[in-house]
Design a protein around this motif. Structure first.
Motif, short mmCIF file in Angstrom:
data_model
loop_
_atom_site.label_atom_id
_atom_site.label_comp_id
_atom_site.label_asym_id
_atom_site.label_seq_id
_atom_site.Cartn_x
_atom_site.Cartn_y
_atom_site.Cartn_z
N ILE B 142 0.87 -1.18 0.00
CA ILE B 142 0.00 0.00 0.00
C ILE B 142 0.90 1.23 0.00
O ILE B 142 0.95 2.00 0.97
N GLU B 147 0.57 0.88 -5.34
CA GLU B 147 -0.75 1.25 -5.87
C GLU B 147 -0.69 1.44 -7.39
O GLU B 147 -1.58 1.00 -8.12
N ARG B 168 -8.16 -6.40 -4.63
CA ARG B 168 -7.01 -5.73 -4.01
C ARG B 168 -7.05 -6.07 -2.52
O ARG B 168 -8.14 -6.05 -1.92
N HIS B 171 -7.14 -2.32 2.82
CA HIS B 171 -6.33 -1.22 3.35
C HIS B 171 -7.08 -0.67 4.54
O HIS B 171 -8.19 -0.16 4.42
#
Lengths: 199, 199
Positions: B142, B147, B168, B171
């Protein structure tokens, strides 16, 4: 989970002082990423250190010959012997460029807590050198064990060779040292060992 | 001042990440003090890592064979591909024991600041695997580069294989994480990705 040889390298690196899992992993990857020539040379150097290095038979310092460079050097004052704990101390002292005598490396210090006695150290070969000595500088650390060792050597030397000058390295504030940050022992010694100003 | 081979070992150890003169010296002494068998094994392992380890031809992970243990394992779900930056991430993920699919190791991240382009990464072999894939989990860090890489892969995969589910990793706040210590980005994501409580 890593390939076997990489895991083994990580394990072997963990034997180095203060190296844990994460650091060993980083080192192992860095070694893996070296080019093959560098890795080969690295491995070879590890073997060389084991195959070539011995203790100087005179002073106990590390050497690739029977006698170390300092003991072989006739330009140095062989009547002056600076006694230290380890070869690292010799290197530190040599960096100052201020000392022209020889060394004697004890390869340890007397320590009651660790059970290290005088016979466990490289002291016998020091006695053999004393008949030729004028001054023995006791350069062991300013710690409990360092002081014990210095006091022991001082006593033995004074008894056997009362004519040899036995000195101890100075104990005081370090360069840039500030009084208000110094510990009490250091301050007490800095006061007791004060000397007259040069004018 | 140290014997030649010891000085060379110190120099070689200084190449390891974060190792300066003093640390290299401590490591070199520790290596010197190993018994000869251990030193020999240490040197051998360094060579083994160089001679035996290669990249898995399927996923790019480190392996001592053409195909790594995970890719060879028929018990694992080969329709699920977890994309990561480095072999270290595979090890970290495997330690959780929570993942039964396969991996794809990019061996780097796209980075405009370092000039690393998609072609510099192990991406071509990922495309070859996509026809058999049902889900690609983008597990890059992250961070800016992580990204960027995730967005790039997402776009390419969606264009070529619209039926593949691309996900993904989450986060949010780490385990034990406290709101008042979390940075703003983490908090913003933790809020945006909030999910309904299970009752």
């Amino acid at each position: 989970m890593y390939p076997k040889s990489l895991m083994e390298l990580i394990e072997r690196l963990k034997v180095l002082p203060g190296v844990g899992e994460k650091t060993a992993e980083r080192y192992a990857f860095s070694i893996m990423e070296m080019n093959t020539d560098n890795a080969k040379a690295f491995a070879q150097t590890i073997m060389d250190v084991h195959n070539k290095i011995m203790y100087c038979k005179v002073c106990g310092n590390l050497s690739e010959n029977e006698e170390c460079e300092i003991c072989k050097n006739t330009q140095r004052n062989h009547r002056q012997i600076f006694v230290v704990q380890s070869p690292k101390d010799v290197v530190a002292m040599e960096k100052t460029g201020e000392y022209q005598g020889t060394y004697h490396v004890l390869n340890g210090l007397i320590s009651s807590s660790k059970g290290i006695m005088p016979d466990d150290l490289n002291i016998a070969s020091l006695y053999e050198r004393l008949p030729q000595a004028e001054e023995v500088i006791l350069g062991t650390n300013i710690t409990m064990d360092g002081e014990t060792t210095a006091m022991y050597l001082d006593k033995v030397i004074k008894t056997k060779y009362p004519n040899i000058l036995v000195t101890r390295i100075a104990h005081g504030l370090p360069s840039g040292g500030m009084l208000d940050y110094a510990d009490e022992m250091t301050l007490a010694h800095a006061l007791a060992d004060r000397r007259k100003m040069n004018r």
